[in-house]
Structure formats: C-alpha cells, structure tokens
Design a protein around this motif. Sequence first.
Motif, PDB file in Angstrom:
ATOM      1  N   GLY A  28       0.822  -1.211   0.000  1.00 19.07           N
ATOM      2  CA  GLY A  28       0.000   0.000   0.000  1.00 19.07           C
ATOM      3  C   GLY A  28       0.854   1.258   0.000  1.00 19.07           C
TER       4      GLY A  28
ATOM      5  N   SER B 135      -1.391   6.425   1.798  1.00 24.49           N
ATOM      6  CA  SER B 135      -1.864   7.778   1.474  1.00 24.49           C
ATOM      7  C   SER B 135      -2.366   8.529   2.703  1.00 24.49           C
ATOM      8  CB  SER B 135      -2.980   7.704   0.418  1.00 24.49           C
ATOM      9  OG  SER B 135      -4.049   6.898   0.869  1.00 24.49           O
TER      10      SER B 135
ATOM     11  N   GLY C 261       5.184  -2.527  -3.283  1.00 28.99           N
ATOM     12  CA  GLY C 261       4.755  -1.978  -4.556  1.00 28.99           C
ATOM     13  C   GLY C 261       5.952  -1.672  -5.436  1.00 28.99           C
TER      14      GLY C 261
ATOM     15  N   LYS D 148       4.796   2.764  -8.504  1.00 31.26           N
ATOM     16  CA  LYS D 148       3.738   3.018  -7.531  1.00 31.26           C
ATOM     17  C   LYS D 148       4.205   3.908  -6.387  1.00 31.26           C
ATOM     18  CE  LYS D 148       0.453   0.399  -9.300  1.00 31.26           C
ATOM     19  NZ  LYS D 148      -0.858   0.923  -9.723  1.00 31.26           N
TER      20      LYS D 148
ATOM     21  N   ALA E  23      -3.256  -3.755  -6.726  1.00 30.97           N
ATOM     22  CA  ALA E  23      -3.880  -4.065  -5.442  1.00 30.97           C
ATOM     23  C   ALA E  23      -5.178  -4.819  -5.671  1.00 30.97           C
ATOM     24  CB  ALA E  23      -4.140  -2.783  -4.662  1.00 30.97           C
TER      25      ALA E  23
ATOM     26  N   THR F 263      -6.382  -8.588   0.105  1.00 29.53           N
ATOM     27  CA  THR F 263      -5.465  -9.117   1.113  1.00 29.53           C
ATOM     28  C   THR F 263      -4.907 -10.496   0.744  1.00 29.53           C
ATOM     29  OG1 THR F 263      -7.436  -9.887   2.310  1.00 29.53           O
ATOM     30  CG2 THR F 263      -6.466  -7.800   3.020  1.00 29.53           C
TER      31      THR F 263
ATOM     32  N   ALA G 248      -2.308 -10.189  -2.082  1.00 27.22           N
ATOM     33  CA  ALA G 248      -1.005  -9.696  -1.619  1.00 27.22           C
ATOM     34  C   ALA G 248      -0.146 -10.844  -1.104  1.00 27.22           C
ATOM     35  CB  ALA G 248      -1.201  -8.641  -0.536  1.00 27.22           C
TER      36      ALA G 248
ATOM     37  N   TYR H 164       0.388  -7.835   8.250  1.00 29.44           N
ATOM     38  CA  TYR H 164       0.255  -6.612   7.447  1.00 29.44           C
ATOM     39  C   TYR H 164       0.927  -5.465   8.192  1.00 29.44           C
ATOM     40  CZ  TYR H 164      -2.901  -9.363   4.629  1.00 29.44           C
ATOM     41  OH  TYR H 164      -3.419 -10.332   3.814  1.00 29.44           O
TER      42      TYR H 164
ATOM     43  N   ASP I  31       1.038  -2.297   8.958  1.00 26.63           N
ATOM     44  CA  ASP I  31       0.590  -0.962   9.339  1.00 26.63           C
ATOM     45  C   ASP I  31       0.144  -0.923  10.796  1.00 26.63           C
ATOM     46  OD1 ASP I  31      -1.650  -2.467   9.106  1.00 26.63           O
ATOM     47  OD2 ASP I  31      -2.672  -1.194   7.666  1.00 26.63           O
TER      48      ASP I  31
ATOM     49  N   GLU J 135     -12.142  -7.819  -4.947  1.00 21.35           N
ATOM     50  CA  GLU J 135     -10.832  -8.187  -4.406  1.00 21.35           C
ATOM     51  C   GLU J 135     -10.865  -9.615  -3.858  1.00 21.35           C
ATOM     52  OE1 GLU J 135      -8.962  -3.917  -2.943  1.00 21.35           O
ATOM     53  OE2 GLU J 135      -9.886  -5.230  -1.453  1.00 21.35           O
TER      54      GLU J 135
END
Length: 338
Positions: A9, A12, A57, A61, A90, A93, A96, A112, A114, A197
């Motif tokens: 990701g 953003s 990415g 990206k 993307a 999940t 990925a 993940y 984050d 997705e």
Amino acid sequence: MKIIVPMAGIGSRLRPHTLTVPKPLTVIAGKPIVQRLVEDIASVIDEKIDEIAFVIGSVAKGFPTDTEEKLLKIAKELGAKGSVYIQDEALGTAHAIYMAKESLSGPCVVAYADTLFKADFTLDVNADGAIWVSKVDNPSAFGVVKVQDGFITDFIEKPKDFVSDLAIIGIYYFKSGEKLLEEIQYLIDNDLKENNEYQLTNVLESLKQQGAKFIPGTVSAWMDCGKKDPTVDTNKQTLGFEYAAGKNLVSSDVVLNNSQIIQPCYVGKNVVLTDTKIGPYVSIGENSVVTNSTIVNSLIQTNVTISNANLNNAMIGNYATYNAKYSSVSIGDYTELT
C-alpha cells in the motif's frame, strides 16, 4: 518459521511522510515500523525465523529504489533470509499474500505492516492457525471473530449488529503455508472476489469449514500507524514500553548545551540540543539540531533543524527545517517551514 509481510500500500493516509518513505519504513523510536513488527512477532513465536518475505509496490507506484535493500538488511539483522516480491496491482489481502507464493511453505506468520502490537501470550505452534485479536470499543469498523471453548467459530466483516468485540488486527499464523497457498490459488483460479478483491477472510472461512482449528492470539496493546496522530501516539507508547524494559534510547554522543531530556525519549547519534527541553515521549533522529525549543509527545526524523519552537503532537520528516509558532504540525521530508 517464515514471516510474510504484505506492505504494498502507498500509505496515502500518512502523507506527506509517505511521499518519500514507504509507511512500513517510517521510523518509530529509532527503528522502522516493519522492523519492530517482525521483532515483536519473533518474540511471540519463540522459534527461529528462517525467512522474511516482503511484498512491496513497484517503483512506479511510489516505492523508492532502495526499499528492497533496506528490507533485506532488516531480515539479515534478525538472522533470516530476506525475500522481496512486487505487487503491481492491489487486488485484495489474499492476493497480496499470493505474490509471495514461492515462500509459502511450512509454518508461517502473515503480518500486514501498518500496525504494531504487544502480546502477553506464547503461540501454540501445534494449532492449525492463530489470529491475533484485540478488544475494541467500536466493532462495526473492523473484522471480528467469535470464540467458543478457546477456538474461533466465526469471522464477521464489519458487523452492523454486535456479535463480538474481538477485532482482527492483521496478524495471522498458519501451520501449513502450502495449504494457505492452495486455498488462495482456488480463489484466484475461480475468480472468487468480494468487492472486486480476493479476501483473506474467505480463505480463513474455507479452511475452517475443512476442519482447521484457529485459536485467538490476544494482545495487550494494539498500535496503529495509519495516520499522523495515531503514529505519534504509537511512538509515545513504544517509548514507554522500551523505557519500562530498561532500555536506554539516548545516544551517548548527544550534545546538551543548557538543555534537558525528560524520559522516555529516543535521541539519535550526533544530535545537538541548545537551550532546549525535550520530553517526555519525544523521538529525534540522528544529525538533528534543536535550538531554543520545547518539544513533547512528538516524532522527529533525521537531519532536522528546529529553532524557537514549542511542539506537541508534531511529526516532522527527514531533512526538514522548522522555525514557526505552530504546535501540532505534520511536515514531510525536505520541507522548510519558517
């Protein structure tokens, strides 16, 4: 044991800080988020980590060209083989994880990148799988699980009505990486998408229906790094944990000219503080210079110059210059605000 870290990701919500540095490589209390994540996992697993596979990415990206080099270094420092895979699109999940299919064998943890956590349990590696969860006040904003007799019975994505307050935090253990890959491959081969997705929750449900037993892995702290304010708070909590563990995070070569450091704080190498008070809960990266300032509860990166500031709940990027009257600021790398 292998660790798979999907981190493609663009981050953003943490801009402008992620315009130059991928979110998982953002430094918290002196270490990148992703490094802290894999170290925390290693402490819970209590087994040798053979490989860490990162899914990132592409340069197109927004991922810097040196991202792979930094990630391989993190794996090496933990005594593990490092692998890096590219996810160009993307697609969810599960997709990925699928990008790291060459590394999906044997027992593995999927995390993940984050979020950070602190756990007060030891994982039973004889279980078919485990899902890390944390109690939350607003379950409707999360995927949650129901538990009965120590095993997970249901996965519910963002329930409208209350069914459980145990939110999935994005860290999973699978006894068989091969079986995980097989189920993801089935989704992709049959184009079984949800909201366009390929979702990991569908894989978990399929494995459960086939008899796999998942146990919940509870955590004592769950720290978000998605936006600026939660990231500053994560820095605060991390400093508190490190200080309570007796770790000294202030470099021995810090120059204090009529200045004071109130613990807990992280202060990197070659930092010069003049007529300044920092802390508690402040991180300042190496080669930074702070003059005539008071800073509390803030995350300051490397090679920063700060003058005449009174900062609280601030996040300042690398090579930034700050000499202004705002308190709770968020400025990215190479920014000048004077």
